[in-house]
Scaffold this active site. Structure first.
Site, PDB file in Angstrom:
ATOM      1  N   GLU A   1      -7.717   2.492  -8.083  1.00 24.76           N
ATOM      2  CA  GLU A   1      -7.097   2.331  -6.756  1.00 24.76           C
ATOM      3  C   GLU A   1      -5.604   2.122  -6.843  1.00 24.76           C
ATOM      4  O   GLU A   1      -4.852   2.653  -6.029  1.00 24.76           O
ATOM      5  CB  GLU A   1      -7.751   1.149  -6.017  1.00 24.76           C
ATOM      6  CG  GLU A   1      -7.409   1.095  -4.522  1.00 24.76           C
ATOM      7  CD  GLU A   1      -6.090   0.388  -4.197  1.00 24.76           C
ATOM      8  OE1 GLU A   1      -5.649   0.482  -3.036  1.00 24.76           O
ATOM      9  OE2 GLU A   1      -5.492  -0.254  -5.092  1.00 24.76           O
ATOM     10  N   GLU A   2      -5.161   1.320  -7.815  1.00 25.54           N
ATOM     11  CA  GLU A   2      -3.739   0.939  -7.847  1.00 25.54           C
ATOM     12  C   GLU A   2      -2.807   2.126  -8.112  1.00 25.54           C
ATOM     13  O   GLU A   2      -1.595   2.023  -7.919  1.00 25.54           O
ATOM     14  CB  GLU A   2      -3.487  -0.172  -8.881  1.00 25.54           C
ATOM     15  CG  GLU A   2      -4.088  -1.527  -8.516  1.00 25.54           C
ATOM     16  CD  GLU A   2      -3.459  -2.192  -7.285  1.00 25.54           C
ATOM     17  OE1 GLU A   2      -2.469  -1.671  -6.756  1.00 25.54           O
ATOM     18  OE2 GLU A   2      -3.999  -3.233  -6.856  1.00 25.54           O
TER      19      GLU A   2
ATOM     20  N   ASP B   1      -5.973  -9.170  -5.618  1.00 22.27           N
ATOM     21  CA  ASP B   1      -6.024  -7.757  -5.241  1.00 22.27           C
ATOM     22  C   ASP B   1      -6.570  -7.003  -6.448  1.00 22.27           C
ATOM     23  O   ASP B   1      -5.835  -6.794  -7.410  1.00 22.27           O
ATOM     24  CB  ASP B   1      -4.630  -7.290  -4.853  1.00 22.27           C
ATOM     25  CG  ASP B   1      -4.542  -5.795  -4.609  1.00 22.27           C
ATOM     26  OD1 ASP B   1      -5.579  -5.152  -4.506  1.00 22.27           O
ATOM     27  OD2 ASP B   1      -3.406  -5.283  -4.534  1.00 22.27           O
TER      28      ASP B   1
ATOM     29  N   ASP C   1     -10.331  -4.779   0.995  1.00 22.20           N
ATOM     30  CA  ASP C   1      -9.129  -4.996   0.185  1.00 22.20           C
ATOM     31  C   ASP C   1      -8.284  -6.079   0.847  1.00 22.20           C
ATOM     32  O   ASP C   1      -8.419  -6.353   2.040  1.00 22.20           O
ATOM     33  CB  ASP C   1      -8.347  -3.686   0.031  1.00 22.20           C
ATOM     34  CG  ASP C   1      -7.585  -3.624  -1.296  1.00 22.20           C
ATOM     35  OD1 ASP C   1      -7.220  -4.700  -1.821  1.00 22.20           O
ATOM     36  OD2 ASP C   1      -7.337  -2.511  -1.789  1.00 22.20           O
TER      37      ASP C   1
ATOM     38  N   HIS D   1     -12.009  -2.535  -5.380  1.00 20.23           N
ATOM     39  CA  HIS D   1     -11.605  -2.043  -6.705  1.00 20.23           C
ATOM     40  C   HIS D   1     -11.405  -3.150  -7.733  1.00 20.23           C
ATOM     41  O   HIS D   1     -10.870  -4.215  -7.412  1.00 20.23           O
ATOM     42  CB  HIS D   1     -10.356  -1.153  -6.612  1.00 20.23           C
ATOM     43  CG  HIS D   1      -9.096  -1.823  -6.130  1.00 20.23           C
ATOM     44  ND1 HIS D   1      -8.158  -2.322  -6.988  1.00 20.23           N
ATOM     45  CD2 HIS D   1      -8.603  -2.034  -4.885  1.00 20.23           C
ATOM     46  CE1 HIS D   1      -7.138  -2.816  -6.297  1.00 20.23           C
ATOM     47  NE2 HIS D   1      -7.381  -2.668  -5.014  1.00 20.23           N
TER      48      HIS D   1
ATOM     49  N   HIS E   1       0.732  -8.622  -5.218  1.00 16.36           N
ATOM     50  CA  HIS E   1       1.366  -7.957  -6.368  1.00 16.36           C
ATOM     51  C   HIS E   1       2.426  -8.854  -7.024  1.00 16.36           C
ATOM     52  O   HIS E   1       3.342  -8.379  -7.691  1.00 16.36           O
ATOM     53  CB  HIS E   1       1.936  -6.575  -6.006  1.00 16.36           C
ATOM     54  CG  HIS E   1       0.868  -5.524  -5.858  1.00 16.36           C
ATOM     55  ND1 HIS E   1       1.125  -4.176  -5.907  1.00 16.36           N
ATOM     56  CD2 HIS E   1      -0.472  -5.648  -5.689  1.00 16.36           C
ATOM     57  CE1 HIS E   1      -0.022  -3.508  -5.755  1.00 16.36           C
ATOM     58  NE2 HIS E   1      -0.999  -4.372  -5.619  1.00 16.36           N
TER      59      HIS E   1
HETATM   60 ZN   LIG Z   1      -5.851  -3.474  -3.651  1.00 15.51          ZN
END
Ligand SMILES: [Zn+2]
Length: 350
Positions: free
Chosen positions: A225-226, A191, A246, A74, A326
């Protein structure tokens, strides 16, 4: 010995850097999708299209016509939107995706107005100055009401901010701060841009060797996706195996690290497909790919989004180890190379 085609590590890192520097909070991903599209369009044998939701689909011609497969990664990332313009001219935010405010405190940001202009600013506590607020700076809870954006523009009122073109609902992207040092790649949003780069690098390695994947292959570059529903639609129904690419979760208690690719066999959504996971494990062994097997405690993937939406497919998850996910993330080129080789091995496997 493994006889996989050579990958171009330099071009992978160049594309990754470009992608990291292209803002793409979930909901505002068009420039990142377009960049990925242009890059894939330069490779022969890939037929590109978009879903109505804005995801990128590459249908890749193959040696054979049986057992279709898909890879997904993603381009959307964490970010924020303007929730409210405050009476002091500063912005209150609402978060896009799951992260803690302290991970972006002090970060530089771009605010994208609906009219196309961009304004710079910073994310700060409402009581940021140590000389004014003393201990309160330390004690203030990091929650929506205590976080604001200070704009790099002259405004002290709601009206002045609106006159800059800013409105409720405008998107905000954090500065990625991309840095490549000693093989490490440090940036926000590895990510999952790191994995989009590995998917593109795998496609490049195979096409530049004059090869094709063995089975019909769809590359699905997801853009929601998030927030949980990225790949819930858009993967062709006939696909039998879906490999979600991922990041692997690195930290205390985890098996993954920044120098390996990881196979995730279970996360918050439960176990992945045992047969497909074992197939990938065997391919890694056979091709001497440095890998780990791991379980991620607070995690879900686009593979599970497709499963939850009713996709009847075997799903597995692989990806490079990413530290401080994150937050201000970091991985190492070795993990990116391992992931790319793993994808190449899978695509060329009978
Ligand atoms: Zn991800």
């Amino acid at each position: 010995m493994s006889n996989l085609p050579e990958m171009n590590t330099q071009s992978m890192l160049e594309f990754l850097t470009q992608l990291l520097n292209t803002p793409s909070p979930t909901g505002m991903t068009e420039p990142a999708i377009a960049l990925t599209e242009r890059t894939l369009a330069a490779l022969p044998g890939l037929k590109l299209s978009r879903t109505r939701k804005g995801a990128l689909v590459a249908a890749w011609s193959s040696e054979r016509d049986d057992h279709p497969r898909a890879l997904t990664a993603h381009v959307d990332t964490l970010g924020a939107m303007v929730k409210e313009i405050k009476s002091n001219g500063r912005l209150m935010l609402t978060r896009i995706g799951g992260y803690a405010w302290n991970t972006v405190e002090g970060e530089g940001v771009n605010i994208f107005s609906s009219k196309g202009s961009q304004i710079r600013g910073s994310i700060l506590l409402t009581k940021a100055s140590a000389h004014v607020f003393g201990e309160e700076v330390n004690n203030l809870k990091r929650e929506d009401a205590n976080i604001e954006v200070r704009l790099d523009a002259r405004t002290n009122s709601e009206k002045e901010t609106r006159d800059l073109g800013i409105e409720v609902g405008d998107f905000l992207a954090f500065d990625p701060r991309v840095e490549l040092t000693g093989g490490f790649v440090r940036s926000r949003h590895l990510d999952d841009k790191a994995c989009v780069a590995t998917v593109v690098a795998a496609a490049r390695a195979i096409t530049e060797a004059g090869l094709k994947p063995v089975h019909p292959t769809t590359l699905f570059i997801s853009n929601y996706e998030e927030v949980g529903h990225g790949a819930s639609t858009g993967i062709p129904a006939e696909v039998e195996e879906l490999v979600a690419v991922d990041m692997a979760a690195v930290g205390e208690g985890q098996n993954s690290d920044e120098f390996h690719a990881s196979l995730c066999v279970k996360d918050s959504g439960g176990p992945y497909h045992h047969g497909l996971s074992n197939k990938l494990r065997n391919l890694a062994e056979k091709n001497h790919i440095p890998y780990k097997v791991d379980i991620y405690p607070h995690y879900s993937s686009d593979g599970e989004a497709f499963w939850s939406a009713g996709g009847d497919v075997a799903v597995a998850l692989i990806g490079p180890g990413v530290d401080a996910s994150h937050s201000y993330e970091r991985t190492h080129t070795e993990a990116l190379v391992a992931t790319t080789k793993w994808l190449v091995a899978y695509l060329l496997d009978e």
